[in-house]
Design a protein around this motif. Sequence first.
Motif, PDB file in Angstrom:
ATOM      1  N   ARG A 165      44.285  47.834  15.153  1.00 23.90           N
ATOM      2  CA  ARG A 165      45.579  48.342  15.621  1.00 23.90           C
ATOM      3  C   ARG A 165      45.844  49.737  15.048  1.00 23.90           C
ATOM      4  O   ARG A 165      46.350  50.619  15.748  1.00 23.90           O
ATOM      5  CB  ARG A 165      46.699  47.378  15.198  1.00 23.90           C
ATOM      6  N   ARG A 166      45.492  49.958  13.786  1.00 25.94           N
ATOM      7  CA  ARG A 166      45.678  51.264  13.168  1.00 25.94           C
ATOM      8  C   ARG A 166      44.843  52.330  13.877  1.00 25.94           C
ATOM      9  O   ARG A 166      45.210  53.505  13.908  1.00 25.94           O
ATOM     10  CB  ARG A 166      45.319  51.193  11.684  1.00 25.94           C
ATOM     11  N   LEU A 167      43.706  51.914  14.453  1.00 24.97           N
ATOM     12  CA  LEU A 167      42.852  52.842  15.194  1.00 24.97           C
ATOM     13  C   LEU A 167      43.357  53.097  16.611  1.00 24.97           C
ATOM     14  O   LEU A 167      42.736  53.851  17.361  1.00 24.97           O
ATOM     15  CB  LEU A 167      41.418  52.301  15.240  1.00 24.97           C
ATOM     16  N   LEU A 191      54.875  31.851   9.465  1.00 30.73           N
ATOM     17  CA  LEU A 191      55.711  32.413  10.524  1.00 30.73           C
ATOM     18  C   LEU A 191      56.479  33.636  10.026  1.00 30.73           C
ATOM     19  O   LEU A 191      56.663  34.613  10.760  1.00 30.73           O
ATOM     20  CB  LEU A 191      56.675  31.350  11.046  1.00 30.73           C
ATOM     21  N   ALA A 192      56.920  33.576   8.760  1.00 25.03           N
ATOM     22  CA  ALA A 192      57.590  34.743   8.189  1.00 25.03           C
ATOM     23  C   ALA A 192      56.631  35.921   8.081  1.00 25.03           C
ATOM     24  O   ALA A 192      56.986  37.067   8.410  1.00 25.03           O
ATOM     25  CB  ALA A 192      58.170  34.395   6.826  1.00 25.03           C
ATOM     26  N   CYS A 193      55.408  35.653   7.636  1.00 20.19           N
ATOM     27  CA  CYS A 193      54.413  36.728   7.516  1.00 20.19           C
ATOM     28  C   CYS A 193      53.995  37.269   8.876  1.00 20.19           C
ATOM     29  O   CYS A 193      53.568  38.427   8.989  1.00 20.19           O
ATOM     30  CB  CYS A 193      53.183  36.216   6.762  1.00 20.19           C
ATOM     31  N   ALA A 194      54.124  36.443   9.937  1.00 23.71           N
ATOM     32  CA  ALA A 194      53.716  36.869  11.274  1.00 23.71           C
ATOM     33  C   ALA A 194      54.573  38.005  11.800  1.00 23.71           C
ATOM     34  O   ALA A 194      54.176  38.706  12.743  1.00 23.71           O
ATOM     35  CB  ALA A 194      53.763  35.687  12.237  1.00 23.71           C
ATOM     36  N   GLU A 195      55.748  38.201  11.205  1.00 24.53           N
ATOM     37  CA  GLU A 195      56.587  39.312  11.635  1.00 24.53           C
ATOM     38  C   GLU A 195      55.910  40.663  11.359  1.00 24.53           C
ATOM     39  O   GLU A 195      56.203  41.658  12.021  1.00 24.53           O
ATOM     40  CB  GLU A 195      57.935  39.255  10.921  1.00 24.53           C
ATOM     41  N   VAL A 196      55.009  40.682  10.373  1.00 27.02           N
ATOM     42  CA  VAL A 196      54.350  41.940  10.010  1.00 27.02           C
ATOM     43  C   VAL A 196      53.418  42.424  11.124  1.00 27.02           C
ATOM     44  O   VAL A 196      53.551  43.571  11.586  1.00 27.02           O
ATOM     45  CB  VAL A 196      53.614  41.796   8.666  1.00 27.02           C
ATOM     46  N   PRO A 197      52.461  41.616  11.604  1.00 26.37           N
ATOM     47  CA  PRO A 197      51.627  42.104  12.714  1.00 26.37           C
ATOM     48  C   PRO A 197      52.413  42.339  13.999  1.00 26.37           C
ATOM     49  O   PRO A 197      52.094  43.259  14.761  1.00 26.37           O
ATOM     50  CB  PRO A 197      50.574  41.003  12.894  1.00 26.37           C
ATOM     51  N   ALA A 199      55.433  43.471  14.228  1.00 23.76           N
ATOM     52  CA  ALA A 199      56.080  44.773  14.094  1.00 23.76           C
ATOM     53  C   ALA A 199      55.090  45.918  14.268  1.00 23.76           C
ATOM     54  O   ALA A 199      55.473  47.020  14.681  1.00 23.76           O
ATOM     55  CB  ALA A 199      56.769  44.875  12.737  1.00 23.76           C
ATOM     56  N   ALA A 200      53.817  45.665  13.961  1.00 22.33           N
ATOM     57  CA  ALA A 200      52.784  46.695  14.114  1.00 22.33           C
ATOM     58  C   ALA A 200      52.276  46.800  15.548  1.00 22.33           C
ATOM     59  O   ALA A 200      51.447  47.663  15.846  1.00 22.33           O
ATOM     60  CB  ALA A 200      51.615  46.404  13.171  1.00 22.33           C
ATOM     61  N   GLY A 201      52.730  45.910  16.421  1.00 20.02           N
ATOM     62  CA  GLY A 201      52.331  45.976  17.817  1.00 20.02           C
ATOM     63  C   GLY A 201      51.182  45.067  18.201  1.00 20.02           C
ATOM     64  O   GLY A 201      50.635  45.179  19.303  1.00 20.02           O
TER      65      GLY A 201
END
Length: 403
Positions: A165-167, A191-197, A199-201
């Motif tokens: 994703r960063r690429l 599920l809480a940690c899933a908000e991170v990816p 948010a990154a798209g």
Amino acid sequence: MHRQRRVVVAGASLAGIRTAETLRDRGFDGEVVLVGAEKRLPYDRPPLSKAVLGGQASPDDIQLLSADRLAALDLDLRLGRRARALDPAGKTLELDDGEPLAYDQLVIATGSAPWMPRDWDLFQGVYPLRTVDDCLAIRSALQGSPRVAVVGGGFLGSEVASTARRLGCDVVLIQPLAAPMARILGSEIALACAEVPLAAGVRLVCGSSAEGFDGGARVERVRLRDGRMIDADVVVVGIGARPVTDWLAGSGVHISDGVLCDHRCATSVADVYAAGDVARWFNPLFEQTMRVEHWTNASEQGAFVARALLDGGRSGSYSPVPFVWSEQYGVKIEIAGVPQPTDRIRIVEGTLAEQRFVALYEREERLTGVVALNSTRSMLKYRRLLAQSGSRGERVDAPSISS
């Protein structure tokens, strides 16, 4: 030590290297033979899914030993060679070209290999990630920002998705459970940690697993078990790994999802030990057998086995607190101990909403594991507590903070 004494280490990744280094650092002046399946000099694997895949590091940057250090260790390197069979009665390791290697003591450190269902590798554009060559092939495939499907939501799959994703790639992460890493963290924390990816798209496709692929010679779609189809130009498969033990068939070494060992990492065969991803040993601290596929364990277990070879029973027991960390999407997640999704979970620092927290995992009122997100300093404290308590520790009284 007598010069004629020979230690053979089957496996030239981190656990094997740490075994050889510790033998020399503790004064062993016998022969040390290091057998490695890859032709490359030993290298570090965690950067493959991050810095090397993302182009910030080269294969030369991740070598485990400098040229000077390698020369000082005085190793008999047998690279590009695989262990094929073991004869404990004759104390001989047979290599894949038929050469017999006599040993006085043997360390099995052959690691693990990626799971790849049959026929999945028939499609161009479908990749596992275990070696530098795998990494370089994926890195080349990611040029031009293709559509990327990552099959598997563990640490490896999550890190690959983050890098892709960063690429600038369009990334889908496919995970059969409710969220990535739910198998370890449990649904609430995952599920809480899933908000991170998200948010990154990254698009998360959860609740179904990959059944196969469609396309011509090259993959075009991932076919899910629930009938959905995911368009993809590149697929990276990270659905787990198996210990490399097939070469031990008929040797008398007991195998059960890894090489079975006692609390000193000794196998069922005299003068044969195991370390790293391939070893399943009894950990007295948690009173259970475990096989740990993480960098910290490979390093620490390889060093312990070297001490066991030299000191015998005086080396004590190998009783670590398992620990792993991962960097994804600019955040750091750390896990210590043996948390299970069915454990009682308490948030004792931070909150899930702010994506900075420490969660304690408890079983029958005993602390079994700790998960920290962006809370490295606090994790150090709880790792020490786990080391003191293990499975017999008292309940940890810390103020619970509502999530």
